[in-house]
Design a protein around this motif. Structure first.
Motif, PDB file in Angstrom:
ATOM      1  N   LEU A 160     -34.048  46.614  22.345  1.00  0.00           N
ATOM      2  CA  LEU A 160     -35.459  46.218  22.442  1.00  0.00           C
ATOM      3  C   LEU A 160     -36.144  46.960  23.577  1.00  0.00           C
ATOM      4  O   LEU A 160     -37.302  47.373  23.462  1.00  0.00           O
ATOM      5  N   GLY A 161     -35.406  47.167  24.678  1.00  0.00           N
ATOM      6  CA  GLY A 161     -35.965  47.956  25.778  1.00  0.00           C
ATOM      7  C   GLY A 161     -36.246  49.376  25.356  1.00  0.00           C
ATOM      8  O   GLY A 161     -37.249  49.971  25.761  1.00  0.00           O
ATOM      9  N   GLY A 162     -35.359  49.945  24.523  1.00  0.00           N
ATOM     10  CA  GLY A 162     -35.599  51.292  24.017  1.00  0.00           C
ATOM     11  C   GLY A 162     -36.819  51.349  23.129  1.00  0.00           C
ATOM     12  O   GLY A 162     -37.601  52.304  23.177  1.00  0.00           O
ATOM     13  N   LEU A 163     -36.996  50.322  22.299  1.00  0.00           N
ATOM     14  CA  LEU A 163     -38.161  50.270  21.410  1.00  0.00           C
ATOM     15  C   LEU A 163     -39.458  50.169  22.210  1.00  0.00           C
ATOM     16  O   LEU A 163     -40.468  50.792  21.861  1.00  0.00           O
ATOM     17  N   ALA A 164     -39.405  49.386  23.308  1.00  0.00           N
ATOM     18  CA  ALA A 164     -40.608  49.175  24.119  1.00  0.00           C
ATOM     19  C   ALA A 164     -40.806  50.270  25.165  1.00  0.00           C
ATOM     20  O   ALA A 164     -41.823  50.273  25.868  1.00  0.00           O
ATOM     21  N   GLY A 165     -39.851  51.198  25.268  1.00  0.00           N
ATOM     22  CA  GLY A 165     -39.972  52.248  26.283  1.00  0.00           C
ATOM     23  C   GLY A 165     -39.759  51.746  27.691  1.00  0.00           C
ATOM     24  O   GLY A 165     -40.282  52.332  28.651  1.00  0.00           O
ATOM     25  N   GLN A 166     -38.999  50.647  27.837  1.00  0.00           N
ATOM     26  CA  GLN A 166     -38.766  50.046  29.155  1.00  0.00           C
ATOM     27  C   GLN A 166     -37.264  49.874  29.411  1.00  0.00           C
ATOM     28  O   GLN A 166     -36.816  48.827  29.868  1.00  0.00           O
TER      29      GLN A 166
END
Length: 207
Positions: A160-166
């Motif tokens: 999810l962090g990868g999807l959000a760029g975070q």
């Protein structure tokens, strides 16, 4: 003397090593222990490994979820007693895949190496602690894997962090949370565990 409520012995001690989260356990409940755990775990690590090799860990879209979703193939085997001759291989497979996924996503998204190792260290500390507890018959409580998010929850959160760029932010928050939670729970457990001569002898006799 301070006492602690010991978790009942699981159907198979190998199950205690799996560190399944809510999603994986729910998938296991659907098949009621009828699915052998090793074949789906092998398929999961193979598919996940292929996806990581082709660079999916560095993706910014939904593709970053693919390795985590692939390993969820091992979820339905979580309710099996793990009493097969080679079922002891399942926890190492889950550990290897989770650690590989975390490292791959971290390096692919430019997370500082020290932060990647900090997060991996928190997970490795927890897994070693569980192994030592099982050897001493101080079984981890059922809620420990839930609060620790399980291998499935941690992988999905990082995706999810990868999807959000975070990704870096997720690594920071997750490392702080896991070190704080696992460290606190481990210390309180061992402080409260039986330490009298009789209890220690009883634990040693069962090791």
């Amino acid at each position: 003397m301070v006492s602690v409520h010991m978790t009942p012995v699981p159907r198979g001690t190998v199950m205690a090593y799996r560190d399944d989260g809510v999603l994986s356990r729910a998938m296991g409940n659907l098949v009621a222990g009828q699915l052998p755990p090793l074949p789906p775990a092998l398929v999961g690590i193979f598919v996940t490994g292929v996806l990581l090799m082709v660079g999916v860990a560095g993706a910014d879209g939904l593709a970053v979820f693919a390795p985590a979703v692939a390993l969820l193939l091992a979820g339905p085997g979580s309710s099996h007693p793990h009493d097969g001759r080679l079922d002891w291989l399942v926890p190492p497979i889950l550990r290897l895949t989770e650690y590989g996924f975390v490292a791959s996503v971290g390096f692919a998204h430019g997370v500082p190496p020290w932060l990647i190792f900090l997060l991996l260290g928190a997970m490795a500390f927890h897994h070693y602690d569980v192994v030592y507890r099982v050897r001493q018959r101080v079984y981890p409580p059922p809620w420990l894997a839930t609060a620790g998010l399980g291998w499935d929850g941690r992988m999905l959160l990082i995706a999810l962090g990868g999807l959000a760029g975070q990704v870096t932010l997720v690594f920071v928050l997750l490392a702080l949370y896991l070190w704080g939670f696992f460290g606190w729970e481990s210390v309180t457990c061992w402080v409260a565990a039986p330490r009298s001569g009789v209890d220690a002898a009883d634990l040693g006799a069962h090791d």
